[in-house]
Enzyme design. Structure first.
Site, mmCIF file in Angstrom:
data_model
loop_
_atom_site.group_PDB
_atom_site.id
_atom_site.type_symbol
_atom_site.label_atom_id
_atom_site.label_comp_id
_atom_site.label_asym_id
_atom_site.label_seq_id
_atom_site.Cartn_x
_atom_site.Cartn_y
_atom_site.Cartn_z
ATOM 1 N N LYS A 1 -31.982 -38.920 16.722
ATOM 2 C CA LYS A 1 -31.922 -37.512 16.312
ATOM 3 C C LYS A 1 -32.140 -37.414 14.810
ATOM 4 O O LYS A 1 -31.548 -38.181 14.047
ATOM 5 C CB LYS A 1 -30.541 -36.941 16.677
ATOM 6 C CG LYS A 1 -30.194 -35.581 16.052
ATOM 7 C CD LYS A 1 -30.737 -34.418 16.855
ATOM 8 C CE LYS A 1 -30.401 -33.069 16.228
ATOM 9 N NZ LYS A 1 -28.993 -32.702 16.326
ATOM 10 N N ASP B 1 -24.782 -26.965 22.654
ATOM 11 C CA ASP B 1 -24.575 -27.192 21.215
ATOM 12 C C ASP B 1 -23.187 -26.787 20.758
ATOM 13 O O ASP B 1 -22.961 -26.606 19.566
ATOM 14 C CB ASP B 1 -25.655 -26.450 20.399
ATOM 15 C CG ASP B 1 -25.795 -26.982 18.979
ATOM 16 O OD1 ASP B 1 -25.353 -28.111 18.716
ATOM 17 O OD2 ASP B 1 -26.344 -26.254 18.129
HETATM 18 ZN ZN LIG Z 1 -26.593 -29.499 17.403
#
Ligand SMILES: [Zn+2]
Length: 413
Positions: free
Chosen positions: A186, A319
């Site tokens: 990421k 999220d």
């Molecule tokens: Zn995030």
């Protein structure tokens, strides 16, 4: 040999077929072995599915199970409290019907091993480890007047962002995450809402730096996901070869077309925005952060329309952060404000499965797939909001093993 049969449920197999009533699903070992009326002779265990919907376990492509602070970091808890809190988040995620999740940064990969080994009762976890961020980027959590970074990572326990600049540092940090067990990498490639100093529309990491991360991932036969809010950041990320564009909140037609041409995915994350806007004080948002958040919120609806018009492949992520991270399934109802319930469910089943390169293993109820199944009290296509209430998820099976059975439907034979 059949270990388990779920009898007489209404099957929503998520292949695109209509729901079918009165179906039995047989499980042998960890896999689905047969589907149809009357399948699975003399099983060890039977679950009575009458009146319930049986469907594939849900997936979430953007969780932060290690970020237990309401403002999004690992917080300042004593480490023992941190361990218990993260364990609670992971186990609760499975109880809410999520059988596979991709952690988008902040969770040390060792937690995924513990879940896989059954030490903790969690979902399949695809960890990204520490997110890579440039100095002053979305992962640089220092206020402007601080030099020292807050709490760093403790390998095997926590994974805070790696602040790296230049191709060599990016490559080294990327390989370090893969060494620790990250299943993909990421990066932060645009400004963000919760970070203290970066302009929201800033471009983060040069093309060469992003390319270094993509090459390290590709050599490991995996891919990179990038936090990207704006179209300029999306274009740069796609040019560097990034597969998974996270948030894509401020998307123009050109960037959407580029996502399609790159065979990439947009992982839309709605729940976190609504949560933060509903109670900005709980997350201790500064006025600057609130302004950034409102800009995202006002653009995201149009971005979703553009995705629909251009045919962008959409994955699903919540999220959400904080110590509870409960009701992750709200993401389904949030998405259904912009698409049909079937499409919203598809983002969190077949869509994410393809994104994870796991479409041969998860995402549908079909013979040969993992027995990752949930039993739902109600009909999801008629009542998408039911996923927002964890109590409506009355049964959870992962890899053929039963993790939840609140209505005591299990009968040993
Ligand atoms: Zn995030």
């Amino acid at each position: 040999m059949t270990n388990l049969v779920i009898r007489n449920a209404e099957l929503l197999d998520c292949t695109g077929a209509d729901p079918r009533a009165g179906v039995d699903v047989a499980v042998s070992g960890s896999l689905i072995s047969d589907i149809g009326p009357g399948v699975g002779s003399s099983p060890d265990e039977v679950i009575d599915g009458d009146g319930l919907t049986l469907m594939p376990g849900l997936t979430d492509a953007h969780v932060h199970m290690g970020l237990v602070d309401p403002a999004g970091g690992i917080g300042d808890l004593p480490w023992i409290d941190y361990v218990f809190t993260v364990r609670g988040v992971i186990e609760n995620t499975l109880q809410e019907g999520f059988t596979t999740v991709r952690d988008a940064g902040g969770l040390d990969p060792h937690w995924a091993r513990l879940s896989e080994q059954g030490v903790i009762a969690g979902p399949r976890i695809l960890p990204s480890g520490s997110v890579l961020s440039q100095t002053g980027g979305h992962g640089d959590l220092r206020p402007a007047h601080h030099i020292a970074h807050p709490r760093g990572s403790i390998p095997g326990l926590s994974a805070t962002p790696e602040i790296v600049d230049g191709v060599d540092q990016v490559r080294r940090a990327a390989r370090e995450q893969l060494r620790k067990g990250a299943t993909q990498l990421k990066v932060f490639s645009s400004g963000g809402v919760l970070s203290p100093t970066d302009p929201f529309d800033s471009l983060q990491f040069s093309y060469a730096e992003l390319r270094a991360a993509v090459e390290a991932a590709a050599d490991w036969h995996t891919y990179v996901l990038a936090h990207c809010h704006t179209s300029d950041a999306i274009r740069r990320a796609l040019t560097a070869g990034i597969r998974s564009i996270e948030h894509a909140s401020i998307l123009d037609e050109d960037a959407a077309q580029r996502i399609v041409e790159s065979d990439a995915f947009a992982v839309v994350t709605l729940s976190v925005k609504y949560d933060l806007l509903a109670d900005p004080e709980a997350a201790r948002l500064t006025p600057a952060q609130l302004t950034k958040l409102q800009a995202v919120e006002s653009a995201v609806h149009r971005s979703l329309e553009i995705m629909g018009e251009t045919g962008v492949k959409v994955g699903s992520g919540s999220d959400i952060v904080g110590p509870l991270q409960d009701r992750r399934g709200r993401e389904m109802a949030n998405k259904a404000k912009f698409m049909s319930p079937a499409e919203a469910i598809a983002t969190a089943t077949t869509g994410n499965a393809e994104l994870f390169y796991m479409e041969d293993r998860i995402g549908t109820v079909e013979v040969g797939k993992e027995a990752d199944l949930i039993l739902v009290d109600g009909r999801p296509l008629d009542e998408i909001e039911l996923f927002s209430d964890p109590d409506r998820i009355v049964g959870v099976i992962k890899g053929g093993r039963i993790y939840k059975d609140t209505q005591r439907r299990l009968q040993k034979s």
